[in-house]
Scaffold this active site. Sequence first.
Site, PDB file in Angstrom:
ATOM      1  N   TYR A 136      23.164   9.399  41.447  1.00 32.57           N
ATOM      2  CA  TYR A 136      23.794  10.647  41.884  1.00 32.57           C
ATOM      3  C   TYR A 136      22.806  11.461  42.721  1.00 32.57           C
ATOM      4  CZ  TYR A 136      27.478   9.763  38.381  1.00 32.57           C
ATOM      5  OH  TYR A 136      28.494   9.217  37.631  1.00 32.57           O
ATOM      6  N   LEU A 185      40.982  14.290  36.945  1.00 34.62           N
ATOM      7  CA  LEU A 185      41.816  14.956  37.947  1.00 34.62           C
ATOM      8  C   LEU A 185      42.064  14.070  39.167  1.00 34.62           C
ATOM      9  CD1 LEU A 185      40.184  18.520  37.885  1.00 34.62           C
ATOM     10  CD2 LEU A 185      42.034  17.600  36.468  1.00 34.62           C
ATOM     11  N   ALA A 186      41.702  12.789  39.075  1.00 42.20           N
ATOM     12  CA  ALA A 186      41.839  11.867  40.208  1.00 42.20           C
ATOM     13  C   ALA A 186      41.161  12.454  41.447  1.00 42.20           C
ATOM     14  CB  ALA A 186      43.309  11.548  40.482  1.00 42.20           C
ATOM     15  N   TRP A 215      28.272  14.264  38.855  1.00 42.96           N
ATOM     16  CA  TRP A 215      28.579  13.510  40.071  1.00 42.96           C
ATOM     17  C   TRP A 215      29.167  14.426  41.139  1.00 42.96           C
ATOM     18  CZ3 TRP A 215      33.567  10.881  41.613  1.00 42.96           C
ATOM     19  CH2 TRP A 215      33.385  10.081  42.751  1.00 42.96           C
ATOM     20  N   GLN A 270      35.622  27.662  37.479  1.00 41.58           N
ATOM     21  CA  GLN A 270      36.293  26.362  37.461  1.00 41.58           C
ATOM     22  C   GLN A 270      36.055  25.657  36.132  1.00 41.58           C
ATOM     23  OE1 GLN A 270      34.797  23.498  40.299  1.00 41.58           O
ATOM     24  NE2 GLN A 270      36.718  22.366  40.352  1.00 41.58           N
ATOM     25  N   ARG A 279      36.118  19.228  47.283  1.00 39.42           N
ATOM     26  CA  ARG A 279      35.375  17.964  47.240  1.00 39.42           C
ATOM     27  C   ARG A 279      35.753  17.074  48.416  1.00 39.42           C
ATOM     28  NH1 ARG A 279      34.933  14.497  41.754  1.00 39.42           N
ATOM     29  NH2 ARG A 279      33.714  16.348  41.273  1.00 39.42           N
ATOM     30  N   GLN A 323      26.502  20.506  45.829  1.00 42.15           N
ATOM     31  CA  GLN A 323      27.163  21.805  45.730  1.00 42.15           C
ATOM     32  C   GLN A 323      26.470  22.755  44.763  1.00 42.15           C
ATOM     33  OE1 GLN A 323      31.031  19.843  44.695  1.00 42.15           O
ATOM     34  NE2 GLN A 323      31.898  21.187  46.244  1.00 42.15           N
TER      35      GLN A 323
END
Length: 321
Positions: free
Chosen positions: A54, A212-213, A21, A292, A230, A27
Amino acid sequence: MEYRRLGRSGLQVSQLSLGSWVTYHNQVDTRAARELMAAAFDHGVNFFDNAEAYAGGQSETIMGAALRELGWSRVKYVVSTKFYWGLSEGPNQRNTLNRKYLRQAIDGSLQRFGLDYVDLAYCHRPDPNTPIEETVWAMHDMVEQGKALYWGTSEWAADEIRAAWEIAERHHLHKPVVEQPQYNLFHRARVEKEYARLYDDIGLGLTTWSPLASGLLTGKYRNGVPAGSRGALESMAWLRDALTDPAKNAIVDRFVGFASKLSCTPAQLAIAWCSANPRVSSVITGASSVAQLQDNLGALVVLPKLDADTLQQLDALFPSI
């Protein structure tokens, strides 16, 4: 990497998984997706999450192309998709879970993936305009036809999940085995309270999203929206107020300090906290770079540090659910 059964089903999924998502197509192109999936797989990730909606179907296309290039044996990985939003305007094409839409939706997804079947098919949201019985029969048929191996729900209320399960039980149909809810330190009530009886009553498994909200728990939004994040994407503008909320970021500031004491990043601690819940089969993570991804997977090292006392201290940092 630990592998956990998806509820009462026999399917085993990695405790951390990789979702597409926001990142895929927006990206991440096919080359980057292949690199991310290969790195995740090398660390034991076997579950890759996706959805029809998506990037307007492009996310499935990119993941499918990456899977073909990687050439893994089909038994070695688990792929999911979700249905509800649709890709076209018009009756029976958007915001529905009726039989007509679901029948064409799974065929479209399989074509974009280039796969004979998906392992998991989710009903992405509840549909108040279609009888749950119709949706249950359609999902049962999808499994019977071998186009999906298991089915479940995403962001359904507890009574809707129970109703679907009871219909399937009554008619001897394939039951929903998994729910995919949002779950993080700021968003806990549904997983910890609303669904509480479903885990033992019907054996519900969880694949949770947004640990990670949406990046808030990393601490990077404490001073605004950084370029390349994001929150900086125009398609995610609706999230910015929540990401830059002063009250939440004050809590995040203390959370970042807590993570430092545990010698880990805030992202690692937030992901580890989700995985510490034994009801969670898999925590879906997202990444736009291998660096990441590797940082997120470092949550596995943090998880053993989360004893009862540490979890209690973490609870004290966040508002009561």
